[in-house]
Design an enzyme around this catalytic site. Structure first.
Site, PDB file in Angstrom:
ATOM      1  N   ILE A  10       0.847  -1.206   0.000  1.00  0.00           N
ATOM      2  CA  ILE A  10       0.000   0.000   0.000  1.00  0.00           C
ATOM      3  C   ILE A  10       0.878   1.251   0.000  1.00  0.00           C
ATOM      4  O   ILE A  10       0.569   2.240  -0.673  1.00  0.00           O
ATOM      5  CB  ILE A  10      -0.986  -0.023   1.190  1.00  0.00           C
ATOM      6  CG1 ILE A  10      -1.913  -1.246   1.068  1.00  0.00           C
ATOM      7  CG2 ILE A  10      -1.796   1.272   1.250  1.00  0.00           C
ATOM      8  CD1 ILE A  10      -2.769  -1.529   2.298  1.00  0.00           C
ATOM      9  N   ARG A  24      -3.378   1.974  10.738  1.00  0.00           N
ATOM     10  CA  ARG A  24      -4.072   1.630  11.982  1.00  0.00           C
ATOM     11  C   ARG A  24      -3.994   2.821  12.928  1.00  0.00           C
ATOM     12  O   ARG A  24      -2.933   3.472  13.038  1.00  0.00           O
ATOM     13  CB  ARG A  24      -3.409   0.414  12.652  1.00  0.00           C
ATOM     14  CG  ARG A  24      -3.727  -0.924  11.990  1.00  0.00           C
ATOM     15  CD  ARG A  24      -5.186  -1.324  12.180  1.00  0.00           C
ATOM     16  NE  ARG A  24      -5.527  -2.601  11.581  1.00  0.00           N
ATOM     17  CZ  ARG A  24      -6.060  -2.766  10.374  1.00  0.00           C
ATOM     18  NH1 ARG A  24      -6.303  -1.721   9.602  1.00  0.00           N
ATOM     19  NH2 ARG A  24      -6.369  -3.967   9.931  1.00  0.00           N
ATOM     20  N   ASP A  50      -8.184   7.986   8.189  1.00  0.00           N
ATOM     21  CA  ASP A  50      -9.214   7.000   7.855  1.00  0.00           C
ATOM     22  C   ASP A  50      -9.316   5.929   8.936  1.00  0.00           C
ATOM     23  O   ASP A  50     -10.232   5.115   8.904  1.00  0.00           O
ATOM     24  CB  ASP A  50      -8.872   6.344   6.498  1.00  0.00           C
ATOM     25  CG  ASP A  50      -9.917   5.334   6.052  1.00  0.00           C
ATOM     26  OD1 ASP A  50     -11.118   5.679   6.097  1.00  0.00           O
ATOM     27  OD2 ASP A  50      -9.558   4.203   5.677  1.00  0.00           O
ATOM     28  N   GLU A  99     -11.816   2.409  17.292  1.00  0.00           N
ATOM     29  CA  GLU A  99     -12.955   2.550  16.364  1.00  0.00           C
ATOM     30  C   GLU A  99     -14.150   1.719  16.846  1.00  0.00           C
ATOM     31  O   GLU A  99     -13.943   0.613  17.324  1.00  0.00           O
ATOM     32  CB  GLU A  99     -12.558   2.041  14.965  1.00  0.00           C
ATOM     33  CG  GLU A  99     -11.489   2.854  14.311  1.00  0.00           C
ATOM     34  CD  GLU A  99     -10.972   2.199  13.015  1.00  0.00           C
ATOM     35  OE1 GLU A  99     -11.583   1.219  12.535  1.00  0.00           O
ATOM     36  OE2 GLU A  99      -9.965   2.676  12.500  1.00  0.00           O
ATOM     37  N   HIS A 135     -12.926   4.642   8.308  1.00  0.00           N
ATOM     38  CA  HIS A 135     -12.235   3.395   7.899  1.00  0.00           C
ATOM     39  C   HIS A 135     -12.830   2.803   6.612  1.00  0.00           C
ATOM     40  O   HIS A 135     -13.368   1.687   6.617  1.00  0.00           O
ATOM     41  CB  HIS A 135     -12.278   2.362   9.039  1.00  0.00           C
ATOM     42  CG  HIS A 135     -11.212   1.314   8.909  1.00  0.00           C
ATOM     43  ND1 HIS A 135     -10.642   0.683   9.985  1.00  0.00           N
ATOM     44  CD2 HIS A 135     -10.620   0.774   7.814  1.00  0.00           C
ATOM     45  CE1 HIS A 135      -9.752  -0.204   9.565  1.00  0.00           C
ATOM     46  NE2 HIS A 135      -9.724  -0.170   8.241  1.00  0.00           N
ATOM     47  N   GLY A 189     -10.950   2.592   3.697  1.00  0.00           N
ATOM     48  CA  GLY A 189      -9.841   2.331   2.765  1.00  0.00           C
ATOM     49  C   GLY A 189     -10.156   1.267   1.730  1.00  0.00           C
ATOM     50  O   GLY A 189      -9.895   1.444   0.536  1.00  0.00           O
TER      51      GLY A 189
HETATM   52  C1  8YV Z   1     -11.006  -3.624   6.452  1.00  0.00           C
HETATM   53  C2  8YV Z   1      -8.489  -3.161   6.862  1.00  0.00           C
HETATM   54  O1  8YV Z   1     -12.048  -2.776   6.166  1.00  0.00           O
HETATM   55  O2  8YV Z   1      -7.812  -4.984   5.540  1.00  0.00           O
HETATM   56  C3  8YV Z   1      -7.607  -4.315   6.549  1.00  0.00           C
HETATM   57  O3  8YV Z   1      -6.664  -4.567   7.320  1.00  0.00           O
HETATM   58  O4  8YV Z   1      -8.203  -2.416   7.709  1.00  0.00           O
HETATM   59  C4  8YV Z   1      -9.751  -2.902   6.088  1.00  0.00           C
HETATM   60  O5  8YV Z   1      -9.564  -3.154   4.748  1.00  0.00           O
HETATM   61  C5  8YV Z   1     -11.177  -4.146   7.810  1.00  0.00           C
HETATM   62  O6  8YV Z   1     -10.018  -4.572   8.389  1.00  0.00           O
HETATM   63  C6  8YV Z   1     -12.177  -5.260   7.774  1.00  0.00           C
HETATM   64  O7  8YV Z   1     -11.743  -6.448   8.310  1.00  0.00           O
END
Ligand code: 8YV
Length: 320
Positions: free
Chosen positions: A159, A239, A263, A268, A286, A288
């Site tokens: 990413i 995170r 985000d 959360e 959140h 992403g």
């Molecule tokens: C998810 C994320 O929305 O993939 C990850 O680690 O943070 C996000 O894409 C979330 O974790 C759902 O499990």
């Protein structure tokens, strides 16, 4: 042959649930009810595997309470700090994640956060929607240019690299810090810094792309914020635990930092209340990976892991 029994902790996209119903004897969560740790243990009774999200936590004490029959925990996420991998290993449980499929969607949101913060998107839109836009003013809602500025990336994984590529398209210069330096042909011209402390003074913009967990806890705190240039912009799509909220909020309030685009948050969805009143924060809940394509792909990738495991093959994204 009987279908494997699967506990699915959250409501998932239709196409994913369709495949689950076809191939598994599944306990689904159609109301998308958030489960307590005790619910998780209770609902795992009699299942062979669990399909979870990062919203559920699987620390050692919960793993230890899972019935013997549970052999795999597949997470619908790339992040896996919510699963105690050591506890899984001890119990012979395979844990998997969903890398790759959410890289592009998450990098898009990193750029949205960066632009939203730099160009004061929330303030501008709010002014408009609240019907406070009186007339054009040469000094109103002035933001920061991206072109020619340094974007520092902490965590140059998939990413981070995808974010760097996008930022280069905006004319930004990329610096980064990562546990290990990337091979030269993978750096794509980014400047490496062996420590976070060396990276920060260069960063007009900072994007956090490192995994969660103990190693990265509060890597941005009062001390490290002080190493950023005056008026820098902080972006976090990784995170919330990477940031000491009190320190970031203080720096945004005082003007030490120009803005932040966030985000992800610690705790959360109950984020630090200090963020709600800060005009120089561009905040997202959140999202992403929240595109139709990516959420389907995440579900299919988690199911590919479960299918392989129950067919007696190695799970492609096994973490344990
Ligand atoms: C998810 C994320 O929305 O993939 C990850 O680690 O943070 C996000 O894409 C979330 O974790 C759902 O499990």
């Amino acid at each position: 042959m009987a279908k494997p029994r699967l506990f699915v902790t959250r409501l998932l996209p239709d196409a994913v649930e369709e495949r689950i119903r076809r191939d598994y004897d599944a306990i689904l969560n159609p109301e998308d009810r958030p489960y307590t740790p005790d619910d998780l243990v209770r609902l795992a009774a009699g299942v062979d595997g669990i399909l979870t999200t990062s919203a559920e936590k699987w620390p050692a004490e919960i793993i230890a309470r899972l019935p013997e029959r549970v052999r795999i925990i597949a997470s619908f996420s790339v992040g896996y700090e919510h699963i105690d991998l050591e506890a899984c290993r001890k119990r012979g449980i395979v844990a998997t994640n969903t890398p790759d499929v959410l890289t592009e969607a998450t990098a898009d949101i990193a750029m949205l956060c960066l632009l939203g913060a730099a160009r004061r998107a929330w303030e501008a839109e709010t002014m408009l929607r609240q019907r406070r836009w009186e007339r054009w003013k040469s000094t109103e809602l002035l933001g920061l240019e991206l072109s020619g500025r340094v974007l520092g990336i902490v965590g140059m994984g998939r990413i981070g690299l995808a974010t760097a590529r996008r930022a280069r398209g905006f004319g930004m210069v990329i610096h980064y810090h990562n546990r290990r330096r990337l091979p030269a042909d993978k750096e794509e011209g980014a400047v490496y810094h062996a420590t976070l402390e060396e990276l920060l003074p260069h960063c007009h913009f900072l994007s956090l792309n490192a995994p969660g967990g103990a190693e990265t806890h509060h890597l941005l705190d009062a001390r490290t914020i002080e190493l950023l240039p005056q008026g820098a912009v902080v972006v976090n799509t990784a995170r919330g635990t990477l940031i000491d909220d009190e320190a970031l909020i203080a720096a945004l309030r005082s003007g030490r930092l120009f803005a932040a685009g966030l985000d992800v948050f610690a705790g959360e969805p109950n984020i630090h209340p200090g963020y709600y009143d800060l005009p120089n924060c561009f905040l997202l809940p959140h999202i992403g990976s929240a595109t139709i394509e990516t959420r389907n792909a995440m579900g299919f990738r988690a199911l590919d892991n479960l299918d392989a495991f129950f067919a007696g093959r190695p799970a492609p994204d096994a973490l344990t």
